[in-house]
Design a protein around this motif. Sequence first.
Motif, PDB file in Angstrom:
ATOM      1  N   LYS A 838     -10.751  -4.957  10.464  1.00  0.00           N
ATOM      2  CA  LYS A 838      -9.749  -4.437  11.113  1.00  0.00           C
ATOM      3  C   LYS A 838      -8.919  -3.330  10.383  1.00  0.00           C
ATOM      4  N   GLU A 839      -8.373  -2.550  11.285  1.00  0.00           N
ATOM      5  CA  GLU A 839      -7.787  -1.413  10.653  1.00  0.00           C
ATOM      6  C   GLU A 839      -6.074  -1.560  10.246  1.00  0.00           C
ATOM      7  N   LEU A 840      -5.910  -1.227   8.959  1.00  0.00           N
ATOM      8  CA  LEU A 840      -4.515  -1.681   8.358  1.00  0.00           C
ATOM      9  C   LEU A 840      -3.707  -0.569   8.747  1.00  0.00           C
ATOM     10  N   VAL A 841      -2.753  -0.409   9.892  1.00  0.00           N
ATOM     11  CA  VAL A 841      -2.069   0.476  10.380  1.00  0.00           C
ATOM     12  C   VAL A 841      -0.679   0.607   9.672  1.00  0.00           C
ATOM     13  N   VAL A 855      -2.252  -4.852  11.337  1.00  0.00           N
ATOM     14  CA  VAL A 855      -3.412  -4.529  11.497  1.00  0.00           C
ATOM     15  C   VAL A 855      -3.894  -4.224  12.948  1.00  0.00           C
ATOM     16  N   LYS A 856      -4.961  -3.870  13.412  1.00  0.00           N
ATOM     17  CA  LYS A 856      -5.327  -3.461  14.617  1.00  0.00           C
ATOM     18  C   LYS A 856      -6.840  -3.590  15.034  1.00  0.00           C
ATOM     19  N   GLY A 857      -7.239  -4.006  15.961  1.00  0.00           N
ATOM     20  CA  GLY A 857      -8.557  -4.025  16.239  1.00  0.00           C
ATOM     21  C   GLY A 857      -9.314  -5.595  15.997  1.00  0.00           C
TER      22      GLY A 857
END
Length: 857
Positions: A838-841, A855-857
């Motif tokens: 996952k992407e840490l936003v 996180v995203k995704g």
Amino acid sequence: MATNCNDYTPAEIEKHWQNVWDTEKTFRAEDFADKPKYYILDMFPYPSGAGLHIGHPEGYTASDILARYKRARGFNVLHPMGWDAFGLPTEQYAIKTGTHPRETNRKNIDNFRRQIKELGFSYDWDREIDTTDPRYYKWTQWIFRELFRRGLAYVDERPVWWCPELRTVLANEEVIDGLSERGNHPVERRNLRQWVLKITAYADRLLEDLQGLDWPDSTKRQQEAWIGRSEGAEITFALPSLPDDQLIVFTTRPDTLFGATYMVIAPEHPLCRKLTTDEHKDAVEAYIQQAVNKSDLDRTDLAKEKSGVFTGSYATNPVNGEEIPIWVADYVLMSYGTGAIMAVPAHDERDFAFAEQYKLPIPRVISGGDDEAQPLPYAGPGKLVNSGPYSGLEVEEAKQKITADLAAQGEGKASVQYRLRDWLFSRQRFWGEPFPILWVSEQDYPKVAADWKPENPVSYEHEGQTLYAITLPGQDLPLTLPEVPAYQPSGTGESPLATIPEWVEVWVHRQSGETLPRAENSDKADDPDWLPARRETNTMPQWAGSCWYYLRFLDPTNEDALVAPEKEAYWGVPDYYIGGAEHAVLHLLYARFWHKFLYDLGITKKKEPFSKLFHQGIILGEDGQKMSKSLGNVVNPDEIIDQYGADALRCYLMFLGPLEQMKPWNTKGIEGVSRFLKKLWREVVGANGALAGKLHEGPEKDAETSRLLHQTIAKVTEDIENLRLNTALSQLMILVNHLGRKNEVSRETARDLVRLVAPLAPHVGEELWARLGGEGSVVYAGWPVFDESKVKTDEVKIVFQINGKYRGEAMVDKTADKDAVLAIAREQSRVAQHLEGKELVKVIFVPGRILNLVVKG
RNA sequence: GCCCAGGUGGCGGAAUGGUAGACGCAGCGGACUUAAAAUCCGUUGGCCGUAAUGGCCGUGGGGGUUCGAGUCCCCCCCUGGGCACCA
């Protein structure tokens, strides 16, 4: 001076310490002591025959905890108790059994005092007062006398609530839905001569000064609503048929004057009969009769089917000269405003209902903009329409302008009305304070010295004669109740006192005001200085004694003054007042009124009697219902004390939940606090009765214990200050449970613990304090000092969240920054798992608390 | 009808916008005991579970704001209290 119990035996320990407190007068409040004063007051009880109700100790325990806490913190605490002992039940009992109320009262008070003492409350018993004691009611009478002399007490023949069952009149406040508050008996209207106090003269001050009070908002709001100030205008309508009279109405909506399509006067309105044309006479007469006979229950009933009749007369609208029909209807009350209204059906719900019923026109004069969307009646904001020169004005603007224009023409004026009515202050009872008043004839009144007369004469018609009221000289107070047993109601609406001519009929000296019994002094008949007079036979309502009792506690035995000025200066008024919300309006409003009057007399320097107020909640039965004998769910404090001890009862009452909340009793639940007290005992006292072996000398060695102790000091201190006693107790439980798991505890820790518990459980507090070698009473042993350095740690717990959900935690150095904490979090497999792929936003870091990874995704 | 307070486990309740259920009751399991009481230890929101530092749901209902809501905002429901023709 501890007992020598081996085990925790409340019965023995509590008795012992209660004796100590009594004999040593531990709780005496010292006048003029050098310490800061703190006056904490409970609403004093009516000592009923049933004994203490569990609700009493609830509030009394809370105030006691505060009082003991304040003492520990070095305050000179005034914490008194007394008896609000005049009252109907005692008199009813006397009527039934022939026992003198004084006798019943003495017994009941003795029982209440015993019960209260058994709860270990820290009252200064040297200041005990009893409102039925002549030494007390002397001053209640004195205050009334001052009110009378200053024109704030008058008599009025007025329809009052008469209860045939109780054979007495009741105040509006004592009647609920047409039934007596006490006993639920039906009541009816009767015209009787009554004493009335002009509380309305203080309406504005009572309203304004509410602002500064630290009271529950709901109580302030209730008083505001009760006073019910409303601003508007009085408008004068000419009467074509009665050129010498006018019809004055009160309205809050002068802006709607063009929409008035009919007038309504109350059936009791003085012009009612005059306005009625011959043609309508029968109908109006019948209507008046019906309205008068209707109880207020019917008249103000929910069903409120509106009714009314046309008088046949018209009034002239001052703004446009239109002739408006005048109706009589009982939805208009004579006791409010002017007893007459202009009806604007388009913009008043009540007028609308009436107009619909009688097919009267309903023209719109206010437009909120979209008339389709604003069906009538419409009471919202908007612009005037169909209102001649005023059309187009905003409502608020129009109110001002129309009122001003009418005033300029002498046809109206701005006016403020109050919902508050003057206070019906007399009762037809035996067991109350006699009025210090004499009645003399019209011929004799001018002969009486001015000293005994009020500012404006107070008189009434009696059997064709006008009688005038004069007051007794101050030195003749108290005027005591006659000794003859005469508490049977007269049945005529007069007080039982009226049946005792030896007491009622006196001679009064026209200069000195001195009185002598009439029958025994027949020689005075020929002496022009002695005038025949009759005593007032009504007595004062129960509220009288409780209106000023908080001031008497400052100086309870003073025979020369209500309170000595220097004592008033020292103690002032209560700093904290605790009592039930059921007194939100009556007692608290009446007391405020008297207090303001005493302020005006210079007797008190404070404008308000109770700056800080707290209401304890009602305790329900175990079944969640209100406790009542008939439901059999009443909890008797005596039984609980027998079984668990007063300390356990006190603690449990506080542990039940937030003090202000209504909450059910649960007898099982008391086991919990009882266990807590036993555990506490065992932390200090070993099995053989000696000090527990685990206690060691010197400072606390265990850092964890020390931290928890100081957390507890902080929490308990704050909680007591705010009367959050349930959470204070749970914190103490946490500490005691913790100590129980330790093999070694410092004696200092134990002493701090005992001092923290002592306000809540004072008997075991004293006992353990003594056993720990404490000097003197724990009451004056000071309060543990919070040391912040003891609760500080180098590491703090950080909770890890991913998208706001808990995914682990770690102890980290408190100086660690965001990146350092993030690195620690990433090392945790659980955190890592949730981050994988996952992407840490975003990273939110709240130092010392939380790390949230978005996180995203 | 209007105004106010409040809806959190089986129960009483706790929670500065930051791990919901502290503390206590009740329950369950265990220790001690001949036994019981007392005491102590463990456990206890629901569901799923490979049983774990596991997942999902959960603070009257529905929306919203926010990285994050029992907590703030809007609407609704329920309970308790006050007022109730006050013009």
